[in-house]
Design a protein around this motif. Structure first.
Motif, short mmCIF file in Angstrom:
data_model
loop_
_atom_site.label_atom_id
_atom_site.label_comp_id
_atom_site.label_asym_id
_atom_site.label_seq_id
_atom_site.Cartn_x
_atom_site.Cartn_y
_atom_site.Cartn_z
N LYS B 231 0.82 -1.23 0.00
CA LYS B 231 0.00 0.00 0.00
C LYS B 231 0.85 1.28 0.00
O LYS B 231 0.31 2.40 -0.01
CB LYS B 231 -0.92 0.02 1.23
N HIS B 252 -9.33 10.16 6.06
CA HIS B 252 -10.56 9.50 5.61
C HIS B 252 -10.32 8.72 4.32
O HIS B 252 -10.75 7.58 4.16
CB HIS B 252 -11.68 10.53 5.41
N GLU B 253 -9.60 9.35 3.39
CA GLU B 253 -9.31 8.66 2.13
C GLU B 253 -8.48 7.40 2.38
O GLU B 253 -8.74 6.34 1.79
CB GLU B 253 -8.56 9.62 1.18
N VAL B 255 -8.31 5.53 5.05
CA VAL B 255 -9.04 4.48 5.76
C VAL B 255 -10.22 3.97 4.94
O VAL B 255 -10.34 2.77 4.66
CB VAL B 255 -9.52 4.99 7.14
N ALA B 256 -11.09 4.90 4.53
CA ALA B 256 -12.34 4.50 3.88
C ALA B 256 -12.10 4.00 2.45
O ALA B 256 -12.67 2.99 2.03
CB ALA B 256 -13.32 5.67 3.87
N GLN B 257 -11.23 4.71 1.70
CA GLN B 257 -11.07 4.34 0.29
C GLN B 257 -9.96 3.32 0.08
O GLN B 257 -10.03 2.48 -0.79
CB GLN B 257 -10.75 5.58 -0.55
N LYS B 258 -8.87 3.47 0.86
CA LYS B 258 -7.73 2.62 0.57
C LYS B 258 -7.53 1.49 1.59
O LYS B 258 -6.55 0.75 1.52
CB LYS B 258 -6.48 3.50 0.48
N GLY B 259 -8.48 1.39 2.53
CA GLY B 259 -8.50 0.24 3.43
C GLY B 259 -7.38 0.18 4.45
O GLY B 259 -6.96 -0.91 4.88
N LEU B 260 -6.84 1.32 4.84
CA LEU B 260 -5.78 1.32 5.85
C LEU B 260 -6.41 1.21 7.25
O LEU B 260 -7.47 1.80 7.52
CB LEU B 260 -4.98 2.62 5.74
N ALA B 261 -5.77 0.46 8.14
CA ALA B 261 -6.28 0.35 9.52
C ALA B 261 -6.25 1.71 10.18
O ALA B 261 -5.27 2.45 10.03
CB ALA B 261 -5.42 -0.64 10.31
#
Lengths: 425, 425
Positions: B231, B252-253, B255-261
């Motif tokens: 990532k 937000h991008e 976590v929500a879009q790129k799936g980061l913890a």
């Protein structure tokens, strides 16, 4: 010839994405990476991704890089050109590299294949500009300007076909100077020619010849020769090729391809083969047919005025329409009388010994007119004339070929007087 | 906002074809025709062919003309930039506006929609360059160069979307200075920053801040915070947006879009919000987690070295209404009398030939007031006046536009007197 390098495609891509940063990064970089790229491109030593096909590293067809050496030369030339444009009070202008296709399209009727179109990626249809004149016209219209003296220096693009062969490139520079507006006749035209002379002289390219024309004369000649008006445009296009192919070839195109009557073509041929400066204008004004054509007459009168202004600008010789000078002869020794060979020989030796470049005809008794024509044809600016009258009075006549003025000068002052005049020109 | 003009399409085309000559014509023109075009475009008064639809005269979306006023500004900026590049020993280079599509394609993985493609008109697939770095890399590879310090100043093109809103153009200039090759660490990097400082100071834009980074620090931070290596690239792309949107938005991008913890994002947030110079580098070197990461450590040591070099270059600190004249004309040639065109022409040629930037009006008999107003409006500082009185006395009048003082000067001293005054100002 550009040197080509081979490189595995994915390796190149991988390196690029490693090296290159997003669009908005700053403009100044120190990139060890560049040398890595270059090295990788050249040696193809990068291991991963070699399975993909290679492609050739080159510039697009008909284009080239300008190396640092070539850049130095171009910079000098453009500096010269631009400082001349500024000396004449022109404003700078820049326009985009591409225009709406509609703006460019309808000019190149036959040749629209020359235009580079951008792909339709959604949005407007665009094309790369092929000159700087159409964008200037568009700028004037868009800004409702009726008058502007502007220069523009920039690249233009044309999809010419076997470009490299003829030494033509598909990307090249144009340096435009235009005076837009309504003015009294021939004044801006004379200034444009003055600018051309200043630039060509400044670049020290050697002798040059500027050809001038007036469209009304061409139209008048066509009318007088009997070209149907509907064919003016296409016959003119054929005539434009005279600087590339012979009259014979042009005539053939006019008759065989464009359906012009052979006798009409021959009449055009009579006119087309004339070359000359203000004297040719005078001669054409005497032409009984031409001088009765309103358009031709207007055109010829305009050219006459133009030549007058050019003389005032001090550039007659250079626009006189005489051929490119292949000698540097400064003075011609002539006589109007028979049996003056010996006097001519003495005289010319005196000039040579003073370091003056001089010529004479190798005939015992040449005609004066022949001698004067020789000067006009070869561009010799001064004639020294010695005859019976002069000998009796101890003078010689010094004649300017351009102005046809003659002046009597004491025989013993001849060399000094000539040197004075040569140092002034 | 550009002003728009409407014009019947065929009329425009007809005018263009009347005006424009074939590609090979000379570059210097005097075109009354331009004003005709402009006039026709604006007033739409041309009668014939009005049946065809009109189209809007404008520049393509996201592009603009540079007016003479703007050209003056750009010229000053580019002169400053280029002379700085030269002061640092860079060579000039120029490359074509377009490249083989393959050469450009594979960088902008996600953003390749930004590239302008040329239409496939038979032959090679081409695209307009979107920066000057890829062409430089291609040049190095093609010519097997491993080392080069070059500058390149030129236009690049990008199909950015709502361009005008953000003030971003689709055609813009880049000024690149690159040092390609393998060198001891941070020396070329420091020179590049020195160049940036010289340029930004020279342009007198006020205070500025240059942000520096090392990719290895970013990667080290990501590793230490627990970003999965797969990532790195995409999380980095999000972080790049920090200069446009807030950390909250970026988080937000991620976590929500790129799936980061979320906890990983928060750890990044701690680092990301630090700002500072060499003291921040020292502080990060003390960070127990970071200083154990090999990459981060290398990056931080490099930055420390860079700051040392910058101090030696004397630039530490920095890493923390008049009317614009559009011409450079120096002298205007005027007359108060009728029938003085020829004298004016002779006079102005004398000035041009002496290298003096000069203008006159292209009218046979202009009014004196019109001529003086022209000088005031365009900022020309000196006026040379020739009239009957002056001619009789063998003088000309030299008038200062600013003070309106006039002085009689002997005709033969004119050029010398003007040059004296110009050298004083």
């Amino acid at each position: 010839m550009p040197r080509l390098g081979l490189l595995p495609r994915r390796a190149f891509a991988a390196l690029l994405s490693q090296l290159l940063r997003p669009p908005r990064t700053a403009c100044v970089r120190a990139l060890g990476g560049h040398s890595q790229i270059a090295e990788a491109m050249v040696t193809s030593q990068l291991k991963p991704h070699q399975e993909k096909p290679s492609f050739i590293i080159k510039t697009p067809r008909g284009t080239r890089d300008l190396s640092p050496q070539e850049m130095v030369v171009r910079e000098k030339i453009l500096d010269m050109v631009i400082s001349c444009f500024k000396r004449h009070g022109a404003k700078g202008l820049d326009t985009p590299a591409f225009e709406l296709k509609e703006v460019l399209m309808e000019k190149y009727n036959e040749q629209s294949g020359l235009i580079y179109d951008l792909e339709d990626q959604g949005g407007e249809l665009l094309s790369l500009r092929y000159d700087l004149t159409v964008p200037f016209a568009r700028y004037l219209a868009m800004n409702k300007l009726k008058k502007m003296k502007r220069y523009q220096v920039g690249k233009v693009w044309r999809r010419e076909s076997p470009t490299m062969v003829q030494g033509r490139y598909r990307e090249f520079y144009q340096c435009d100077f235009d005076i837009a507006g309504q003015f009294d006749p021939m004044i801006p035209d004379a200034e444009c020619l003055k600018i051309m002379c200043e630039i060509l002289s400044g670049l020290q390219l050697g002798d040059f010849l500027i050809k001038v024309n007036d469209r009304r004369i061409v139209d008048g000649v066509f009318a007088v020769c009997g070209v149907p008006e509907s064919k003016f445009h296409t016959i003119c296009a054929s005539m434009d090729k005279l600087d590339k192919i012979s009259w014979k070839g042009v005539r053939h195109e006019m008759v065989a391809q464009k359906g012009l009557a052979p006798e009409v073509a021959d009449r055009i041929g009579d006119y087309v083969q004339h070359h000359g400066g203000v004297s040719l204008v005078e001669q054409m004004l005497q032409d009984p047919r031409l001088s009765q054509n309103k358009q031709a007459l207007e055109g010829l009168e305009s050219l006459k005025l133009l030549f007058e202004y050019l003389t005032l600008f001090g550039i007659t010789e250079k626009t006189s329409g005489e051929k490119v000078r292949t000698t540097e002869t400064q003075v011609f020794v002539a006589t109007p009388q028979k049996n003056f060979l010996r006097q001519r020989l003495k005289l010319i030796a005196e000039l040579w010994d003073a370091g003056i470049k001089a010529e004479m005809l190798y005939k015992n008794n040449p005609k004066l007119l022949t001698q004067l024509h020789y000067c006009e044809n070869t561009g010799i600016p001064w004639v020294v004339i010695i005859g019976e009258q002069e000998q009796k009075e101890g003078v010689i006549k010094l004649r300017s070929v351009a102005t046809r003025e003659e002046e009597a000068i004491k025989r013993e002052h001849l060399v000094a007087e000539i040197q004075k005049r040569l140092s002034q020109s």
